[in-house]
Design a protein around this motif. Structure first.
Motif, PDB file in Angstrom:
ATOM      1  N   ALA A 125       0.837  -1.202   0.000  1.00  9.39           N
ATOM      2  CA  ALA A 125       0.000   0.000   0.000  1.00  9.39           C
ATOM      3  C   ALA A 125       0.870   1.250   0.000  1.00  9.39           C
ATOM      4  N   GLU A 126       1.992   1.199   0.724  1.00 16.68           N
ATOM      5  CA  GLU A 126       2.880   2.353   0.829  1.00 16.68           C
ATOM      6  C   GLU A 126       4.325   1.891   0.965  1.00 16.68           C
ATOM      7  N   ILE A 127       5.254   2.746   0.519  1.00 17.87           N
ATOM      8  CA  ILE A 127       6.695   2.506   0.646  1.00 17.87           C
ATOM      9  C   ILE A 127       7.258   3.649   1.477  1.00 17.87           C
ATOM     10  N   HIS A 128       8.051   3.312   2.505  1.00 18.64           N
ATOM     11  CA  HIS A 128       8.599   4.333   3.395  1.00 18.64           C
ATOM     12  C   HIS A 128      10.105   4.167   3.561  1.00 18.64           C
ATOM     13  N   PRO A 129      10.909   4.968   2.820  1.00 24.12           N
ATOM     14  CA  PRO A 129      12.361   4.948   3.056  1.00 24.12           C
ATOM     15  C   PRO A 129      12.690   5.770   4.307  1.00 24.12           C
ATOM     16  N   TRP A 137      15.066  -3.605   3.832  1.00 27.77           N
ATOM     17  CA  TRP A 137      13.633  -3.359   3.679  1.00 27.77           C
ATOM     18  C   TRP A 137      12.860  -4.420   4.444  1.00 27.77           C
ATOM     19  N   PHE A 138      11.792  -3.995   5.132  1.00 28.20           N
ATOM     20  CA  PHE A 138      10.952  -4.891   5.911  1.00 28.20           C
ATOM     21  C   PHE A 138       9.501  -4.750   5.454  1.00 28.20           C
ATOM     22  N   ARG A 139       8.798  -5.878   5.451  1.00 27.99           N
ATOM     23  CA  ARG A 139       7.374  -5.913   5.090  1.00 27.99           C
ATOM     24  C   ARG A 139       6.579  -5.907   6.389  1.00 27.99           C
ATOM     25  N   SER A 140       5.789  -4.856   6.582  1.00 29.52           N
ATOM     26  CA  SER A 140       4.969  -4.725   7.783  1.00 29.52           C
ATOM     27  C   SER A 140       3.504  -4.966   7.432  1.00 29.52           C
ATOM     28  N   LYS A 141       2.899  -5.918   8.130  1.00 32.01           N
ATOM     29  CA  LYS A 141       1.476  -6.184   7.957  1.00 32.01           C
ATOM     30  C   LYS A 141       0.727  -5.335   8.978  1.00 32.01           C
ATOM     31  N   VAL A 142      -0.160  -4.490   8.487  1.00 29.77           N
ATOM     32  CA  VAL A 142      -0.939  -3.608   9.354  1.00 29.77           C
ATOM     33  C   VAL A 142      -2.409  -3.986   9.200  1.00 29.77           C
ATOM     34  N   ASN A 197      -6.388  -5.933   6.107  1.00 34.32           N
ATOM     35  CA  ASN A 197      -4.926  -5.930   6.129  1.00 34.32           C
ATOM     36  C   ASN A 197      -4.356  -5.120   4.980  1.00 34.32           C
ATOM     37  N   MET A 198      -3.263  -4.418   5.266  1.00 36.22           N
ATOM     38  CA  MET A 198      -2.488  -3.748   4.229  1.00 36.22           C
ATOM     39  C   MET A 198      -1.023  -3.959   4.563  1.00 36.22           C
ATOM     40  N   TYR A 199      -0.182  -3.862   3.553  1.00 36.67           N
ATOM     41  CA  TYR A 199       1.240  -4.115   3.740  1.00 36.67           C
ATOM     42  C   TYR A 199       2.035  -2.864   3.402  1.00 36.67           C
ATOM     43  N   LEU A 200       2.965  -2.534   4.293  1.00 44.37           N
ATOM     44  CA  LEU A 200       3.877  -1.414   4.083  1.00 44.37           C
ATOM     45  C   LEU A 200       5.272  -1.978   3.887  1.00 44.37           C
ATOM     46  N   LEU A 201       6.064  -1.329   3.056  1.00 48.62           N
ATOM     47  CA  LEU A 201       7.476  -1.667   2.919  1.00 48.62           C
ATOM     48  C   LEU A 201       8.234  -0.527   3.578  1.00 48.62           C
ATOM     49  N   VAL A 202       8.901  -0.832   4.694  1.00 45.06           N
ATOM     50  CA  VAL A 202       9.619   0.196   5.438  1.00 45.06           C
ATOM     51  C   VAL A 202      11.104  -0.140   5.488  1.00 45.06           C
ATOM     52  N   GLN A 203      11.902   0.885   5.473  1.00 42.64           N
ATOM     53  CA  GLN A 203      13.345   0.701   5.536  1.00 42.64           C
ATOM     54  C   GLN A 203      13.793   0.802   6.987  1.00 42.64           C
ATOM     55  N   ALA A 204      14.671  -0.130   7.400  1.00 41.23           N
ATOM     56  CA  ALA A 204      15.165  -0.161   8.776  1.00 41.23           C
ATOM     57  C   ALA A 204      16.412  -1.029   8.836  1.00 41.23           C
ATOM     58  N   ASN A 205      17.050  -1.054   9.989  1.00 37.66           N
ATOM     59  CA  ASN A 205      18.239  -1.887  10.187  1.00 37.66           C
ATOM     60  C   ASN A 205      17.926  -3.205  10.882  1.00 37.66           C
ATOM     61  N   ASP A 206      16.811  -3.266  11.625  1.00 37.89           N
ATOM     62  CA  ASP A 206      16.408  -4.495  12.303  1.00 37.89           C
ATOM     63  C   ASP A 206      14.892  -4.467  12.511  1.00 37.89           C
ATOM     64  N   PRO A 227       0.361  -6.992  13.233  1.00 34.84           N
ATOM     65  CA  PRO A 227       0.494  -8.398  13.603  1.00 34.84           C
ATOM     66  C   PRO A 227       1.783  -9.067  13.117  1.00 34.84           C
ATOM     67  N   ALA A 228       2.461  -8.494  12.106  1.00 32.43           N
ATOM     68  CA  ALA A 228       3.664  -9.162  11.600  1.00 32.43           C
ATOM     69  C   ALA A 228       4.605  -8.188  10.924  1.00 32.43           C
ATOM     70  N   ILE A 229       5.900  -8.413  11.126  1.00 35.55           N
ATOM     71  CA  ILE A 229       6.954  -7.688  10.426  1.00 35.55           C
ATOM     72  C   ILE A 229       8.009  -8.723  10.063  1.00 35.55           C
ATOM     73  N   SER A 230       8.397  -8.733   8.792  1.00 32.48           N
ATOM     74  CA  SER A 230       9.444  -9.659   8.367  1.00 32.48           C
ATOM     75  C   SER A 230      10.383  -8.961   7.388  1.00 32.48           C
ATOM     76  N   GLU A 231      11.622  -9.440   7.349  1.00 31.31           N
ATOM     77  CA  GLU A 231      12.583  -8.848   6.427  1.00 31.31           C
ATOM     78  C   GLU A 231      12.182  -9.216   5.001  1.00 31.31           C
ATOM     79  N   SER A 232      12.235  -8.246   4.135  1.00 26.32           N
ATOM     80  CA  SER A 232      11.876  -8.445   2.732  1.00 26.32           C
ATOM     81  C   SER A 232      13.137  -8.750   1.925  1.00 26.32           C
ATOM     82  N   PRO A 233      13.012  -9.553   0.888  1.00 24.79           N
ATOM     83  CA  PRO A 233      14.173  -9.805   0.035  1.00 24.79           C
ATOM     84  C   PRO A 233      14.477  -8.656  -0.928  1.00 24.79           C
ATOM     85  N   ILE A 234      13.607  -7.636  -0.968  1.00 21.99           N
ATOM     86  CA  ILE A 234      13.778  -6.501  -1.886  1.00 21.99           C
ATOM     87  C   ILE A 234      15.149  -5.856  -1.656  1.00 21.99           C
TER      88      ILE A 234
END
Length: 185
Positions: free
Chosen positions: A65-69, A76-81, A97-106, A128-135
């Motif tokens: 739904a959104e990309i946040h650098p 990059w992490f995939r956040s399920k909201v 549910n919507m998915y955000l791609l957020v940039q982070a170190n952990d 409910p979930a955050i996982s590291e993205s392969p992007i």
């Protein structure tokens, strides 16, 4: 008509940490209006990264739904909201549910960055979930409108603030600066 995010998998030769050259396939994200434009855009972007041949092995619509650098982040992490809404007709709560791609170190920083991205949300939500993205990288589309230059500068500033800059990253930043120069003309 609004643009869509496309996940493009690119296969190419790359030198790994041990100095051995190997063939790898990496996913990238591009903003485009169609599959054809996504293929064209990823080809253009990868030409600035890879000096040898590369092959686009797959293109699919990404469900973000959104990309946040964010500054000083390199993954990059995939956040399920899960957004909570009250259905007045049935009297029940519904979650969407919507998915955000957020940039982070952990993961913890990804959670904090997701909370920051959602701070102006009017409704209730949970994460409910955050996982590291392969992007590996994200290439947004800039239209060149009056605020387009501001978007390019902001996105390039975020990318340039990454703590480790490789020779490939430096080449890409120089390409990005050339694009900014074209918009300024």
């Amino acid at each position: 008509m609004s643009a869509t995010w496309y996940e493009c998998k690119v296969k190419f030769r790359k030198i790994d940490e041990t100095g051995i050259q190997k063939v790898t396939t990496e996913p990238y994200l591009v903003d485009a209006l169609s599959y054809t434009e996504a293929e064209s855009r990823i080809t253009q972007e990868m030409m600035s990264y890879v000096s040898e041949e590369f092959k686009i092995t797959n293109i699919k619509v990404a469900n973000y739904a959104e990309i946040h650098p964010f500054e000083n982040a390199d993954r990059w992490f995939r956040s399920k909201v899960a957004l909570t809404a009250y259905d007045e007709e049935s009297g029940k709560e519904r979650k969407t549910n919507m998915y955000l791609l957020v940039q982070a170190n952990d993961v913890k920083e990804a959670f904090d960055n997701t909370m920051f991205a959602m701070k102006n949300t009017m409704g209730d939500y949970t994460i409910p979930a955050i996982s590291e993205s392969p992007i590996m990288d994200v290439f947004p589309y800039f239209s060149g409108e009056e605020d387009g230059l501001e978007q390019i500068e902001k996105f390039n500033a975020l990318k340039a603030s990454r703590p480790t800059v490789t020779a490939e990253d430096q080449d890409h930043m120089e390409f990005d600066q050339e694009v900014v120069a074209e918009f300024q003309e």
